[in-house]
Design an enzyme around this catalytic site. Structure first.
Site, short mmCIF file in Angstrom:
data_model
loop_
_atom_site.label_atom_id
_atom_site.label_comp_id
_atom_site.label_asym_id
_atom_site.label_seq_id
_atom_site.Cartn_x
_atom_site.Cartn_y
_atom_site.Cartn_z
N GLY A 33 -5.46 -7.09 -6.62
CA GLY A 33 -4.17 -7.43 -7.18
C GLY A 33 -3.96 -8.98 -7.23
N GLU B 130 -6.63 -8.62 -13.03
CA GLU B 130 -6.89 -8.67 -11.66
C GLU B 130 -7.99 -8.02 -11.11
OE1 GLU B 130 -5.83 -10.86 -9.48
OE2 GLU B 130 -4.05 -11.80 -10.49
N GLU C 217 -11.44 -9.78 -9.83
CA GLU C 217 -11.63 -9.81 -8.24
C GLU C 217 -13.05 -8.92 -8.04
OE1 GLU C 217 -8.07 -8.89 -5.85
OE2 GLU C 217 -7.24 -10.86 -6.20
N PRO D 196 12.28 -5.63 1.12
CA PRO D 196 12.28 -7.27 1.10
C PRO D 196 11.34 -7.86 2.08
CG PRO D 196 14.60 -5.87 1.20
CD PRO D 196 13.52 -5.09 1.29
N ASP D 197 11.02 -7.32 3.22
CA ASP D 197 9.92 -7.72 4.04
C ASP D 197 8.48 -7.43 3.93
OD1 ASP D 197 12.16 -9.06 5.59
OD2 ASP D 197 12.36 -6.93 6.50
N GLU E 65 -15.25 -10.40 -0.52
CA GLU E 65 -16.17 -8.94 -0.40
C GLU E 65 -15.43 -7.82 -0.87
OE1 GLU E 65 -17.72 -6.00 3.11
OE2 GLU E 65 -17.03 -7.94 3.52
#
Length: 347
Positions: free
Chosen positions: A235, A251, A255, A278-279, A311
């Site tokens: 991502g 993405e 990747e 939020p965290d 990886e």
């Protein structure tokens, strides 16, 4: 007097404010249960210590008689308040007699203290905040220290911590984890400084791809900070002229080099879920749109690590649980949401 007093915290690291709350709990209940939050998280500048290391710090700061009255229970963050509350209640219930009078010790410091309202039926044992120290200031001083200056960096804050915490921090600075955490701390500090002059704190939008095939999930190992070396789903950040769908496919391709027709990806899509706690990210307020795909019995698409991935690998779903402490940010909980890895306790 309560039968059991509950103290909830992360204790990253233990300081005198934590001990003041703990002593209040010990003085007003026969049994004290400490809920050790952020358990089984990968090490990061915000969560640098394992829950067992934090438990040892707490116990080292107490007399033997008080240690015997304290039970420490680790609880995951979950990044989902209903699941977290259910997990805390379930853990406490196993250590309390039916009908026990339970008190919850704490004070309303800021928005992070809202959890104190989440346990109806438990008495709030409110305690005024003891001093102005918090763990963030300690971590910033600690990770900002020079290679041989840990003691000097912590000296201005030494009277805010028990001697056992200081001793632990100085010993931990000799471990390989410490310079790696310092590097990540500096990267995150610079990252936040780059947008500090914005008129409003930015909200970042990202995408993630949970790709399942033959009951395996495609994972990358991050090649760059933050989270260098940790496991994650593919991502990244959405670009200006993309939809979240387009970003997700881009993405995944960049990747992992998974190259499947868009029509096959659309037919494999099972859900799109927004993760917006939020965290959830230390880089700042970050909202991600996780796309869950299941290729079922298809042949495994060829993969090759590239871009931010050091990886890439297909991991059996049944192995995800044992890898929990290796995952970046909330990616384990993202997988848990789609794949039901941990037990559901209601909520």
């Amino acid at each position: 007097m309560h039968d059991t007093a509950i103290l909830i915290g992360r204790f990253e690291p233990v300081h005198n404010g934590h001990l003041a709350l703990l002593r209040h709990a010990l003085a007003h209940a026969g049994q004290v249960i400490v809920i050790m939050g952020s358990a089984w998280q990968a090490r990061s500048p915000k969560n640098p210590f394992t829950w067992t290391e934090r438990e040892a710090m707490l116990r080292s700061a107490l007399p033997e008689a008080d240690r015997a009255r304290m039970t420490v229970l680790p609880v995951r963050d979950y990044y989902n308040e209903a699941r977290w509350v259910a997990a805390v209640r379930a853990a406490v219930q196993q250590h309390c007699a039916a009908g026990a009078r339970i008190g919850l010790v704490g004070h309303f410091k800021d928005a992070t203290s809202s959890y104190l309202r989440s346990f109806p039926g438990w008495d709030l044992m409110s305690v005024e905040r003891q001093g102005s120290i918090d763990a963030t200031a300690i971590r910033d001083a600690y990770f900002g220290a020079g290679p041989h200056d840990v003691a000097a960096a912590l000296a201005p804050l030494a009277d805010q911590m028990p001697a056992s915490t200081l001793a632990f921090l100085q010993a931990f600075a000799g471990q390989p984890h410490y310079p790696a955490l310092q590097e990540e701390w500096r990267m995150l500090r610079g990252y936040r400084a780059s947008w500090a002059a914005a008129p409003y704190p930015p909200v970042f939008v990202t995408v993630d791809a949970v790709l399942r095939c033959q009951n395996h999930v495609l994972l990358i190992r991050r090649g760059q900070a933050p989270g260098r070396g940790q496991l994650a789903v593919p991502g990244g950040f959405i670009e200006q002229r993309e939809t979240v769908w387009q970003s997700c496919l881009r993405e995944l391709l960049e990747e992992t080099h998974v190259q499947l027709p868009e029509s096959r990806m659309r037919s494999a899509l099972r859900a799109v879920t927004v993760f917006d706690h939020p965290d959830r990210s230390q880089r700042g307020r970050t909202i991600t749109h996780a796309h869950y795909f299941d290729l079922e019995g298809d042949a495994f698409p060829p993969v090759q690590a590239d871009d931010d991935a050091a990886e890439v690998q297909w991991v059996p779903v049944e192995r995800i649980g044992e890898l929990e402490e290796a995952f970046f940010e909330d990616h384990f909980h993202m997988l848990d949401h789609f794949l039901d890895i941990t037990p559901r306790m209601g909520g």
